[in-house]
Design a protein around this motif. Structure first.
Motif, short mmCIF file in Angstrom:
data_model
loop_
_atom_site.label_atom_id
_atom_site.label_comp_id
_atom_site.label_asym_id
_atom_site.label_seq_id
_atom_site.Cartn_x
_atom_site.Cartn_y
_atom_site.Cartn_z
N LEU A 32 4.40 25.05 -59.67
CA LEU A 32 4.89 26.09 -58.77
C LEU A 32 6.40 26.02 -58.62
N GLN A 64 8.82 42.41 -50.36
CA GLN A 64 7.87 41.60 -51.11
C GLN A 64 6.56 41.56 -50.34
N SER A 66 2.79 39.77 -49.55
CA SER A 66 2.08 38.50 -49.56
C SER A 66 0.95 38.54 -50.57
N ALA A 67 0.36 37.40 -50.79
CA ALA A 67 -0.83 37.37 -51.64
C ALA A 67 -1.94 38.19 -51.00
N ASP A 438 10.03 33.34 -52.37
CA ASP A 438 9.20 34.41 -52.95
C ASP A 438 7.73 34.01 -52.90
N VAL A 439 6.95 34.78 -52.18
CA VAL A 439 5.51 34.55 -52.12
C VAL A 439 4.73 35.70 -52.74
N SER A 440 5.43 36.66 -53.26
CA SER A 440 4.77 37.85 -53.81
C SER A 440 4.47 37.65 -55.29
N PRO A 441 3.20 37.68 -55.68
CA PRO A 441 2.87 37.50 -57.10
C PRO A 441 3.30 38.70 -57.92
N ASP A 468 7.87 42.60 -61.01
CA ASP A 468 8.04 41.53 -60.04
C ASP A 468 9.28 41.78 -59.21
N ASP A 496 5.91 34.50 -62.19
CA ASP A 496 7.27 34.87 -61.83
C ASP A 496 8.14 33.62 -61.67
N ASN A 500 4.52 32.17 -58.81
CA ASN A 500 3.37 32.98 -58.42
C ASN A 500 2.72 33.56 -59.67
#
Length: 598
Positions: A32, A64, A66-67, A438-441, A468, A496, A500
């Motif tokens: 990660l 962005q 979230s998951a 960054d937590v956005s896949p 992305d 990314d 993610n």
């Protein structure tokens, strides 16, 4: 052998891409944040890069997501989720949806904490369960409680509702509130809004017009937030029955919009008076679906036309149009078929600074959930569109969006879950873009299905689209072999710069429908002197799927010859050559041999 490789998109301008094996990806993915072991993670990634059957973009995004989160882990596998919607409260969202199982459809809800997307309820709140048939939920917030409305089909269809306390999720009305007048006329498809003082609920159905006559009307009624009781004893009429409608309120002003030979609307004031007895004509567009969002002093009305998503702004004080023409919000949009219900595949809200539009579109050969920012001045700037999720072709059409503050909002939708072969309600929390955290896949899109004609030794890659918000480091799209008929599932994926991971599946079907090609060796008409032994010249053939075939002697089971020649008997002898490929497709050819008289 098919190369088992992963295409690596360089993060350095001008650098060449190289191929990494999948086991390298597996070694890197668990790290990660420590992806530097796999290669550079410089944020100066190229904005667009073409690779093996793919388009990869690092977006200039301001948000962005979230998951993806499921609203429930206790949903029975045989049930189907549908019609999700959401309202924003003080630091909390209420996501509402319909669950259809073996029994009557239920209305369920769950509270989501706005700061981090945590579920505040360990299991869904049961708003309407175990009894009447409940459909088409809608929800609004009054500052302390949420009001959920729906259609009750237990007897004569009626509009009912229940309040949910935002602080603890308590159901304040265990016995649903009767919202539509108790006149036993059928009523359907409510939408609820809060104007700062009272709730306003609108629906379409029958209404008494006098002298014992009832007819269809788009109608509404006001409710007291304190106890949910009706302020009017009977509903007020907005327009002739319009099943495709929606409403929004702000500071005592409400706009109801509908599609009827164009996009039309009427304003309703805080006293429940319809201000536009002659409807406002917003657009001549041949729309079938509408949605409304509100901010102080104006409304944004969204509608579909063809494959475009459009909008118009309306001033609250006098109903004037604030734009000289329709605003193009999105293109290549996907809309559900007209079901007769008040359903849409798009929605909108105002986040305190901009309008946020949630809609579905065709991108990269697949279906995506996207959001577009429309400024308060009615402009859609370059880079205002962002992707949020890739959807399966069978996913539901309804979507919901609600906002807490500028660039902070929640989106909800249903996604097809292949593990249970049914739709499940999901949500994502959206906030300002922060590439340092960054937590956005990535958003990976690919066709749900692909059919190819079998080609000998054929290899190709799936057409995929990768977006992305901060940049892509790895894209996996290994070539797929299509030299043999069959059906299989192929996954592509991307990682990314923050590690993610997201993937997308395509079901490949390879068919063989073309007959093989067959060629005779030598002339199709031969002459043989009397008594001379006949020597078969043979034939050659091949197939687009099976590849080349040898002649009749090496492949007797592929190219077969029917007939014979007797050199001792003068005459004409027909010979038939038949070639059947591995899928049963057949080609034939004919040769004649003439034996001469002595």
């Amino acid at each position: 052998m098919i190369p088992d490789t992963l295409h690596r998109t360089s993060t350095r301008p001008g650098a060449r891409a190289r191929l990494l094996p999948w086991h390298s990806l597996m070694r890197c993915a668990p790290l990660l944040g420590a992806l530097a072991a796999c290669g550079p993670t410089d944020s100066t990634a190229p904005r667009v890069e073409q690779g093996l059957g793919q388009t990869v973009r690092a977006l200039d995004s301001t948000i962005q997501a979230s998951a993806e989160t499921s609203v429930s882990t206790t949903t029975p596998p045989w049930s189907v989720d549908a019609q999700p919607t959401v309202a924003a409260g003080n630091g909390v969202y209420l996501v509402v949806w319909e669950m259809e199982g073996h029994d009557s459809p239920d209305i369920l809800a769950v509270r989501v904490r706005a700061s981090d997307g945590a579920l505040l309820d360990s299991s869904p709140l049961h708003i309407a369960t175990g009894g009447p048939v409940s459909y088409l939920p809608s929800v609004a917030f009054d500052g302390a409680n949420f009001l959920v409305t729906w259609t009750d089909l237990s007897s004569s269809p009626a509009i009912v509702g229940a309040r949910v306390r935002a602080s603890d999720g308590a159901l304040l009305d265990p016995e649903p509130l009767r919202i539509s007048p108790p006149d036993f006329l059928p009523q359907y498809s409510p939408t609820v809004t809060f104007d700062g003082t009272n709730y306003l609920v609108f629906w379409h159905g029958y209404a008494w017009l006098g002298q014992g006559i009832a007819d269809h009307r788009l109608q509404g009624i006001r409710l007291r937030p304190s106890d949910g009781t009706r302020i009017e004893s009977t509903s007020f009429h907005v327009a002739v029955d319009e099943p495709a409608f929606h409403a929004a309120s702000q500071e005592g002003a409400t706009l109801v919009a509908w599609a009827d030979g164009g996009v039309k609307a009427a304003r309703v004031d805080a006293a429940g008076q319809v201000l536009d007895t002659t409807p406002l004509n917003l657009s001549p567009a041949s729309a079938t679906q509408v949605r409304v969002a509100a901010r102080a002093g104006e409304f944004l009305v969204l509608f579909n036309e063809g494959t475009s998503l459009k909008a118009r702004r309306v001033r609250a004080s006098d109903g004037a149009l604030l734009d000289s023409s329709d605003i193009l919000v999105g293109f290549e949009a996907e809309f559900p078929a007209d079901t007769g219900w008040n359903s849409t595949s798009f929605s909108a809200t105002f986040d305190g600074q901009d309008y946020r539009v949630l809609w579905q579109a065709s991108r990269g050969g697949g279906r995506q959930l996207r959001t577009t920012r429309v400024s308060s001045s009615g402009t859609v700037e370059a880079g205002a569109e962002d992707g949020l999720a890739a959807l399966h072709g069978g996913s539901g059409d309804w979507v919901g969006i609600a906002a807490q503050s500028p660039s902070h909002f929640l989106v909800t939708y249903t996604r097809y879950d292949p593990s249970v072969e049914n739709d499940r309600t999901r949500f994502r929390l959206v906030g300002p873009n922060d590439c340092a955290h960054d937590v956005s896949p990535p958003l990976v899109s690919c066709p749900a299905t692909r059919q190819l004609e079998c080609t000998y030794s054929g290899q190709t890659t799936v057409d995929m689209d990768v977006d992305d918000n901060c940049g892509i480091q790895f894209v996996g799209n290994p070539p797929q072999y299509y030299g043999q008929p069959g059906t299989w599932t192929h996954s592509v994926g991307a990682i990314d710069l923050a590690g993610n991971l997201a993937s997308c599946d395509t079901v490949w079907t390879v068919v063989d429908t073309r007959p093989p090609h067959l060629s005779l060796n030598g002339s199709p008409s031969l002459t043989l002197p009397y008594g001379t032994p006949y020597r078969e010249p043979g034939a050659t053939g091949g197939d687009g799927c099976d590849g080349p075939y040898m002649d009749t002697w090496s492949w007797p089971n592929r190219i077969q010859v029917y007939g014979s020649v007797n050199p001792q008997v003068p005459g004409t002898y027909p010979l038939t050559y038949v070639l059947t490929d591995g899928s049963g497709n057949t080609s034939t050819a004919t040769r004649t041999v003439t034996v001469l008289a002595p």
